[in-house]
Design a protein around this motif. Structure first.
Motif, short mmCIF file in Angstrom:
data_model
loop_
_atom_site.label_atom_id
_atom_site.label_comp_id
_atom_site.label_asym_id
_atom_site.label_seq_id
_atom_site.Cartn_x
_atom_site.Cartn_y
_atom_site.Cartn_z
N CYS A 46 -21.78 -49.62 47.30
CA CYS A 46 -22.54 -49.94 48.12
C CYS A 46 -24.15 -49.98 47.79
CB CYS A 46 -22.75 -48.69 49.18
SG CYS A 46 -21.30 -48.53 50.34
N ILE A 47 -24.38 -49.28 46.71
CA ILE A 47 -25.72 -49.46 46.15
C ILE A 47 -25.68 -50.86 45.27
CG2 ILE A 47 -27.06 -48.53 44.15
CD1 ILE A 47 -26.26 -45.71 44.87
N VAL A 48 -24.72 -51.19 44.91
CA VAL A 48 -24.79 -52.53 44.05
C VAL A 48 -24.81 -53.66 45.01
CG1 VAL A 48 -23.18 -54.20 42.71
CG2 VAL A 48 -23.31 -51.79 42.17
N ALA A 49 -24.05 -53.57 46.11
CA ALA A 49 -24.31 -54.54 47.05
C ALA A 49 -25.70 -54.52 47.78
CB ALA A 49 -23.35 -54.24 48.38
N LEU A 50 -26.12 -53.33 48.01
CA LEU A 50 -27.63 -53.59 48.55
C LEU A 50 -28.60 -54.31 47.50
CD1 LEU A 50 -27.69 -50.08 50.37
CD2 LEU A 50 -27.41 -52.15 51.36
N LEU A 51 -28.48 -53.87 46.19
CA LEU A 51 -29.09 -54.31 45.10
C LEU A 51 -28.94 -55.93 44.92
CD1 LEU A 51 -29.06 -51.63 42.41
CD2 LEU A 51 -30.96 -51.91 43.91
N MET A 52 -28.01 -56.27 45.19
CA MET A 52 -27.39 -57.79 45.23
C MET A 52 -28.22 -58.45 46.20
SD MET A 52 -25.93 -58.31 42.17
CE MET A 52 -25.65 -59.91 42.64
N TYR A 53 -28.22 -57.73 47.34
CA TYR A 53 -29.00 -58.32 48.46
C TYR A 53 -30.43 -58.57 48.37
CZ TYR A 53 -24.99 -58.92 51.74
OH TYR A 53 -23.66 -59.16 52.35
N ARG A 54 -31.22 -57.53 47.57
CA ARG A 54 -32.23 -57.60 47.12
C ARG A 54 -32.75 -58.81 46.27
NH1 ARG A 54 -34.55 -56.33 51.11
NH2 ARG A 54 -36.48 -56.46 50.00
N CYS A 55 -31.65 -59.13 45.46
CA CYS A 55 -32.16 -60.25 44.29
C CYS A 55 -31.84 -61.32 44.90
CB CYS A 55 -31.00 -59.96 43.24
SG CYS A 55 -31.27 -58.30 42.21
#
Length: 380
Positions: A51-60
């Protein structure tokens, strides 16, 4: 950044989840949990990391469209998150043997990886041809949509079915039922986003980039899920602080237990090191020992007065009856400790009222413990 989620909200959710995962890591590694809870905890931790990785990808992501590789990889991370939902759903619904949970997770993860590769390769092929991916009902868009929606829907369905079964089970603890019901609601958020995405594909409503619904729904799902998963952490913290119900009841009965077992020390059972620290087990052991002490002291009880007998018949749970019994029980304990012979009155019931189950008996002992200090002071 072009994410539909404001940065302050996204980073707050990421931090909130990170704190919750730290607590779950402590819960799995720092407490005495059985194998089922250990598997469940590790699944939750792995899912939270995705979940954290997914949210970080959306921020990128630099654009809100599927043409951005960050959004493509974020969709893959969302799919990986749902594979853990699938494994948790099968685990709590007993659809799989617990020993095979990681094998099932690996198989679900391979499907998610294949779906992610399909999304990335399709988008790359369209971009190589100089076009943009059309997420409407066209060949490329339909392929990407199916690669994402089909495994996501199946995984979340299995999870929701497991939560619904746990919610309906009368043996499920209240806190677990609340979490199950809340998780079903969080899954409904994802399904609602899928329904809106389908509406965008077919009717064009609501306006805006179709992909923007996914990060918004996923962020809301993560925020709600993190809150619900904090319930076991709060329960463990209360347990460690001695604020759980069993420990509070144990402390209330402790003066009564000390006085009775001091008069009948031979009934104290040896502590089982495997379960001695469990509050519910300690409370059950204390209750049994108090009852055994009362039975041993029955022969030392002084006779009841006629007034007390009439009061007990009229209102067996009155404070007067319990107070009188407490006085008699204290005198019986004093007599046995002093080495006096039994009073010869037989062995009347240990309490002036009957108890047909553990909860009722425990409530009677709590009533007795409540007046025990005053009764002890009156007798002495």
């Amino acid at each position: 950044m072009s994410s539909p989620i404001p940065g302050v909200v996204a980073w707050a959710v990421i931090g909130y989840l990170a704190v919750g995962l730290s607590g779950w890591l402590w819960l799995v590694r720092g407490t005495d949990v059985d194998r089922f809870d250990n598997r469940m905890g590790r699944l939750v931790i792995h899912m939270g990391l995705w979940c954290i990785v997914a949210l970080l990808m959306y921020r990128c992501a630099s654009t809100p469209t599927i043409d951005d590789p960050a959004n493509q990889l974020a969709l893959g991370c969302v799919l990986m998150t749902t594979t853990y939902l699938y494994s948790i759903g099968r685990l709590i619904s007993a659809d799989s043997v617990p020993e095979t949970v990681w094998r099932n997770q690996r198989n679900a993860g391979l499907v998610a990886l294949a779906a992610t590769a399909s999304i990335v390769l399709t988008a790359a092929a369209v971009r190589y041809s100089g076009r943009t991916v059309d997420l409407r009902l066209a060949r490329d868009g339909l392929g990407i949509g199916c690669a994402f929606a089909v495994p996501l829907t199946y995984n979340t369905f299995v999870f929701a079915r497991g939560c619904l079964g746990a919610f309906r089970d009368i043996d499920t603890p209240r806190a677990a039922r609340i979490v199950s019901f809340g998780m079903i609601g969080s899954i409904a958020i994802i399904w609602g986003a899928q329904a809106l995405s389908l509406s965008q594909l077919t009717t064009g409503w609501p306006d805006g980039p179709p992909l923007s619904l996914v990060p918004a729904a996923f962020t809301l799902f993560v925020a709600l899920g993190s809150t619900l998963l904090a319930v076991p952490l709060v329960a463990e913290l209360m347990l460690r602080a001695g604020m759980d119900r069993a420990t509070r009841t144990y402390r209330r009965l402790l003066p009564l237990w000390r006085d009775l077992t001091a008069a009948v020390p031979e009934i104290v059972m040896p502590v089982d090191t495997r379960y001695g620290s469990d509050p519910a087990t300690r409370l059950l052991r204390m209750t049994v020992e108090i009852r055994d002490a009362m039975l041993h002291l029955g022969a030392y009880l002084p006779a009841e007065s006629d007034a007390t007998q009439r009061n007990t018949v009229r209102k067996p749970e009155s404070n007067r009856a319990i107070t009188d019994y407490a006085h008699r029980l204290i005198r019986a304990a004093q007599a046995r400790k002093a080495g006096l012979p039994p009073a010869g009155t037989g062995a009347p019931p240990p309490l002036p009222m009957g108890a047909h189950d553990f909860d009722t008996e425990l409530a009677h002992l709590i009533d007795l413990a409540r007046i025990w200090p005053q009764a002890k002071a009156a007798v002495e």
